[in-house]
Design a protein around this motif. Structure first.
Motif, PDB file in Angstrom:
ATOM      1  N   LEU A  56       0.850  -1.179   0.000  1.00 37.17           N
ATOM      2  CA  LEU A  56       0.000   0.000   0.000  1.00 37.17           C
ATOM      3  C   LEU A  56       0.889   1.232   0.000  1.00 37.17           C
ATOM      4  CD1 LEU A  56      -2.681   1.550   0.287  1.00 37.17           C
ATOM      5  CD2 LEU A  56      -2.549   1.144   2.768  1.00 37.17           C
ATOM      6  N   ILE A  57       0.645   2.125  -0.958  1.00 37.23           N
ATOM      7  CA  ILE A  57       1.423   3.353  -1.085  1.00 37.23           C
ATOM      8  C   ILE A  57       0.465   4.536  -1.077  1.00 37.23           C
ATOM      9  CG2 ILE A  57       2.859   4.747  -2.629  1.00 37.23           C
ATOM     10  CD1 ILE A  57       4.079   2.112  -3.641  1.00 37.23           C
ATOM     11  N   VAL A  58       0.751   5.517  -0.228  1.00 33.13           N
ATOM     12  CA  VAL A  58      -0.003   6.766  -0.218  1.00 33.13           C
ATOM     13  C   VAL A  58       0.951   7.899  -0.569  1.00 33.13           C
ATOM     14  CG1 VAL A  58      -1.401   8.372   1.124  1.00 33.13           C
ATOM     15  CG2 VAL A  58      -1.591   5.907   1.549  1.00 33.13           C
ATOM     16  N   VAL A  59       0.569   8.714  -1.541  1.00 36.53           N
ATOM     17  CA  VAL A  59       1.312   9.930  -1.869  1.00 36.53           C
ATOM     18  C   VAL A  59       0.426  11.123  -1.532  1.00 36.53           C
ATOM     19  CG1 VAL A  59       2.330  11.338  -3.695  1.00 36.53           C
ATOM     20  CG2 VAL A  59       2.724   8.859  -3.666  1.00 36.53           C
ATOM     21  N   ASP A  60       0.823  11.865  -0.503  1.00 32.54           N
ATOM     22  CA  ASP A  60       0.071  13.056  -0.118  1.00 32.54           C
ATOM     23  C   ASP A  60       0.537  14.235  -0.966  1.00 32.54           C
ATOM     24  OD1 ASP A  60      -1.712  14.500   1.981  1.00 32.54           O
ATOM     25  OD2 ASP A  60       0.139  15.677   1.877  1.00 32.54           O
ATOM     26  N   ASP A  61      -0.422  14.907  -1.581  1.00 38.33           N
ATOM     27  CA  ASP A  61      -0.118  16.010  -2.493  1.00 38.33           C
ATOM     28  C   ASP A  61      -0.209  17.356  -1.771  1.00 38.33           C
ATOM     29  OD1 ASP A  61       0.408  17.272  -4.990  1.00 38.33           O
ATOM     30  OD2 ASP A  61      -1.734  17.664  -5.236  1.00 38.33           O
ATOM     31  N   GLY A  62       0.616  17.508  -0.735  1.00 35.30           N
ATOM     32  CA  GLY A  62       0.678  18.784  -0.035  1.00 35.30           C
ATOM     33  C   GLY A  62      -0.617  19.179   0.635  1.00 35.30           C
ATOM     34  N   ASN A  66      -5.582  17.648   7.812  1.00 37.83           N
ATOM     35  CA  ASN A  66      -4.958  16.629   8.655  1.00 37.83           C
ATOM     36  C   ASN A  66      -4.734  15.300   7.932  1.00 37.83           C
ATOM     37  OD1 ASN A  66      -3.917  16.229  11.305  1.00 37.83           O
ATOM     38  ND2 ASN A  66      -5.687  14.961  11.829  1.00 37.83           N
ATOM     39  N   THR A  67      -4.844  15.296   6.610  1.00 36.72           N
ATOM     40  CA  THR A  67      -4.748  14.040   5.856  1.00 36.72           C
ATOM     41  C   THR A  67      -3.449  13.301   6.131  1.00 36.72           C
ATOM     42  OG1 THR A  67      -6.178  14.858   4.084  1.00 36.72           O
ATOM     43  CG2 THR A  67      -4.683  13.049   3.548  1.00 36.72           C
ATOM     44  N   LEU A  68      -2.307  13.967   5.985  1.00 35.83           N
ATOM     45  CA  LEU A  68      -1.017  13.281   6.120  1.00 35.83           C
ATOM     46  C   LEU A  68      -0.829  12.726   7.523  1.00 35.83           C
ATOM     47  CD1 LEU A  68       1.588  12.445   4.748  1.00 35.83           C
ATOM     48  CD2 LEU A  68       2.564  14.676   5.351  1.00 35.83           C
ATOM     49  N   ALA A  69      -1.233  13.473   8.546  1.00 30.85           N
ATOM     50  CA  ALA A  69      -1.101  12.983   9.919  1.00 30.85           C
ATOM     51  C   ALA A  69      -1.923  11.720  10.133  1.00 30.85           C
ATOM     52  CB  ALA A  69      -1.537  14.076  10.898  1.00 30.85           C
ATOM     53  N   LEU A  70      -3.115  11.673   9.560  1.00 28.71           N
ATOM     54  CA  LEU A  70      -3.957  10.485   9.690  1.00 28.71           C
ATOM     55  C   LEU A  70      -3.350   9.290   8.960  1.00 28.71           C
ATOM     56  CD1 LEU A  70      -7.472  12.141   9.227  1.00 28.71           C
ATOM     57  CD2 LEU A  70      -6.539  11.154  11.335  1.00 28.71           C
ATOM     58  N   VAL A  71      -2.709   9.547   7.828  1.00 36.03           N
ATOM     59  CA  VAL A  71      -2.060   8.460   7.092  1.00 36.03           C
ATOM     60  C   VAL A  71      -0.890   7.904   7.899  1.00 36.03           C
ATOM     61  CG1 VAL A  71      -0.777   7.854   5.013  1.00 36.03           C
ATOM     62  CG2 VAL A  71      -2.787   9.326   4.839  1.00 36.03           C
ATOM     63  N   PHE A  72      -0.074   8.786   8.462  1.00 36.60           N
ATOM     64  CA  PHE A  72       1.038   8.319   9.294  1.00 36.60           C
ATOM     65  C   PHE A  72       0.534   7.542  10.511  1.00 36.60           C
ATOM     66  CE2 PHE A  72       3.942  11.655   7.404  1.00 36.60           C
ATOM     67  CZ  PHE A  72       4.795  10.733   6.819  1.00 36.60           C
ATOM     68  N   LYS A  73      -0.549   7.981  11.097  1.00 31.19           N
ATOM     69  CA  LYS A  73      -1.111   7.267  12.250  1.00 31.19           C
ATOM     70  C   LYS A  73      -1.516   5.848  11.857  1.00 31.19           C
ATOM     71  CE  LYS A  73      -4.767   7.580  15.747  1.00 31.19           C
ATOM     72  NZ  LYS A  73      -5.912   8.387  16.256  1.00 31.19           N
ATOM     73  N   ALA A  74      -2.151   5.713  10.697  1.00 35.13           N
ATOM     74  CA  ALA A  74      -2.540   4.376  10.223  1.00 35.13           C
ATOM     75  C   ALA A  74      -1.312   3.530   9.914  1.00 35.13           C
ATOM     76  CB  ALA A  74      -3.431   4.506   8.992  1.00 35.13           C
ATOM     77  N   GLN A  75      -0.291   4.153   9.350  1.00 35.65           N
ATOM     78  CA  GLN A  75       0.940   3.407   9.037  1.00 35.65           C
ATOM     79  C   GLN A  75       1.620   2.901  10.311  1.00 35.65           C
ATOM     80  OE1 GLN A  75       4.465   5.548   7.990  1.00 35.65           O
ATOM     81  NE2 GLN A  75       4.943   4.187   6.285  1.00 35.65           N
ATOM     82  N   GLU A  76       1.676   3.760  11.315  1.00 37.68           N
ATOM     83  CA  GLU A  76       2.330   3.367  12.564  1.00 37.68           C
ATOM     84  C   GLU A  76       1.593   2.230  13.257  1.00 37.68           C
ATOM     85  OE1 GLU A  76       2.415   7.071  14.554  1.00 37.68           O
ATOM     86  OE2 GLU A  76       4.021   7.901  13.286  1.00 37.68           O
ATOM     87  N   ALA A  77       0.274   2.138  13.052  1.00 37.26           N
ATOM     88  CA  ALA A  77      -0.507   1.065  13.670  1.00 37.26           C
ATOM     89  C   ALA A  77      -0.415  -0.241  12.889  1.00 37.26           C
ATOM     90  CB  ALA A  77      -1.975   1.493  13.803  1.00 37.26           C
TER      91      ALA A  77
END
Length: 387
Positions: A56-62, A66-77
Motif C-alpha cells: 500500500l502506497i499513499v502519496v500526499d499532495d501537499g 490533517n490528511t497526512l497525519a492520519l495516514v502516518f497514524k494508520a501506518q504506525e498502527a
C-alpha cells in the motif's frame, strides 16, 4: 522526492528487501489531497485485505488539512512492512499519480482515490484473476456510492464478458470506448504497461488526465480479464459542480491527446470508428457545459472545442451519422448514440445543446462531481475549481 518520514521504519523494496513472493504482487496506490474526512475509511478498506504480496502506497499532495497525519497514524498502527507513505508539494492529482508510479514496486498497479473505498474481497479477486490468467489489465466494475442516500447507490458493469481472458485488442478498445468508463482506478494494469508510455504518464496541469491516459495504456494491452463483481465504492458527493473555461476545454481536449497516440500505434479502422463515437459524447458534454459560462466566454469556448473535436477525430463529422447506425459497432445504447450525433449536428449548426438524455446527462454530472470532490485548481488560474 519523498519526505523524510517516507518509510517510517519500514523497509521499502527499492532498498533491497523485496515484498514479492511467488505470487504476483499488487501495489495499491492512493494519491491523497485534503481528504481528512475520508482517508481513514479508505485505508481501513485496503488494510483489511492486504496480504504480504501486496503493498500500500499513499502519496500526499501537499494537503493543508490533517490528511497526512492520519495516514502516518494508520501506518504506525500497521504491523507489516508493506505500507509506505510519501509526500510532495501541492502539484495536482496528475503529479501525485505519477509519483505513485515512480515508487510502486508491484507487478500490477491498482489506483484508489483517497475518498473512495475498496470493497471487501477486491484484492483476493484480483489475485485470483492474475494467478489464472496473468493479463495485461484487469477491468473492474464499481459502484456509484451515495453514502448519504443509499437508495441511489448502483453498480456499474463494464461491457466485457466476465471471467475469461480476452486476447483481442480490438475488442479491448472497442468495448472500452463503448463503455466510456475512463477512470484509471477501474483498470488494474501491469506496471510494465505504464512503463511503455513516455513520462510523465499522466499529463501535468490538465483536468481529466485519466481520459488522456487510459486509452493509451489499453493500446499496449494484448490481454484483459473482467472481474465478476464491483471492487470500488466511488463516493458521490453532493457538492455543486463548478464549470470553467478550462473545464470545458480540457474535457474536450482529453481524448484527442489519446487519439494521436493510438494513431501512432496503428490501431485499425474498427477502433478508430469506436473512438470517434466516444469523442462525440465528450464534445457534446463540453458544449452543453459551456452554456454555464458568460455568453461571450461560452461562445469563444465553443469555437475552441469545436476545432479540438474536428482535429481529434480519425474520420470526419459527416461520417458520424453512418457510424452510429452500423450493425458492427459495439454499443451500450444505439438510441442514445443517435441522440448524441444529433446533438453534434445541432452544435455545429449553432443550436443550443439541450435535453440530454439518460446516460449522457448522468455521465457529465459524475465527471463534474469527481473533479469537484478531488481537489481545487491553482488559485492563480481558476480560483476554486476542483479536480
Amino acid at each position: 522526492m519523498p519526505s523524510p518520514r517516507t518509510i517510517s521504519g519500514n523497509h521499502h523494496p527499492a532498498h533491497g528487501e523485496p515484498v514479492m513472493t511467488q505470487q504476483a504482487s499488487i501495489s495499491i496506490v492512493i494519491p491523497a489531497y485534503n481528504v481528512q474526512r475520508y482517508i481513514d475509511q479508505c485505508l481501513r478498506s485496503v488494510l483489511g485485505q492486504l496480504e504480504r504480496h501486496h503493498e500500500l502506497i499513499v502519496v500526499d499532495d501537499g494537503s493543508s488539512d490533517n490528511t497526512l497525519a492520519l495516514v502516518f497514524k494508520a501506518q504506525e498502527a500497521w504491523t507489516g512492512n508493506n505500507f509506505h507513505v510519501f509526500s510532495q508539494p501541492n502539484e495536482g492529482i496528475p503529479s501525485a499519480r505519477n509519483h505513485c508510479l515512480r515508487v510502486a514496486q508491484g507487478d500490477y498497479v491498482a489506483f484508489l482515490d483517497g475518498d473512495d473505498v475498496m470493497l471487501p474481497g477486491a484484492l483476493a479477486a484480483m489475485d485470483h484473476a492474475i494467478a489464472e490468467h496473468r493479463p495485461d489489465v484487469i477491468a473492474c466494475d464499481f459502484r456509484m456510492w451515495h453514502p448519504e442516500e443509499p437508495v441511489k447507490t448502483r453498480a456499474v458493469r463494464l461491457g466485457y464478458p466476465v471471467g475469461r481472458l480476452i486476447r483481442d485488442q480490438e475488442t479491448i478498445l472497442n468495448t472500452f470506448f463503448a463503455d466510456r468508463q475512463m477512470y484509471v482506478w477501474s483498470k488494474v494494469f501491469r506496471r510494465d504497461i505504464y512503463a511503455q508510455l513516455p513520462a510523465p504518464v499522466f499529463p501535468i496541469a490538465r483536468l481529466f488526465e485519466d481520459v488522456a491516459t487510459v486509452p493509451r495504456l489499453l493500446g499496449h494491452c494484448a490481454t484483459l480479464v473482467h472481474l465478476a463483481h464491483p471492487t470500488i465504492d466511488f463516493r458521490q458527493l453532493p457538492a455543486p459542480a463548478v464549470v470553467s473555461e478550462r473545464w470545458c476545454v480540457d474535457f474536450a481536449a482529453a481524448l484527442p491527446l489519446a487519439r494521436r497516440y493510438l494513431q501512432s500505434r496503428g490501431v485499425n479502422d474498427s477502433v478508430r470508428r469506436h473512438f470517434d463515437i466516444a469523442a462525440a459524447y465528450f464534445f457534446v458534454g463540453a458544449v452543453k457545459n459551456s452554456y454555464s459560462l458568460p455568453r461571450a466566454d461560452g461562445r469563444r469556448v465553443r469555437m475552441m472545442i469545436k476545432q479540438l473535436f474536428i482535429d481529434g477525430l480519425f474520420g470526419d463529422c459527416d461520417t458520424l451519422v453512418t457510424l452510429a447506425s452500423r450493425a458492427d459497432m459495439t454499443s451500450n445504447d444505439r438510441t442514445l448514440d443517435a441522440v448524441i450525433i444529433r446533438q453534434v449536428e445541432s452544435a455545429f449548426s449553432g443550436g443550443v445543446v439541450v435535453n440530454f438524455k439518460r446516460a449522457a446527462s448522468r455521465k457529465l454530472k459524475l465527471w463534474r462531481r469527481l473533479r469537484q470532490a478531488r481537489r481545487h485548481l491553482d488559485s492563480k488560474h481558476e480560483g476554486h475549481m476542483a479536480l
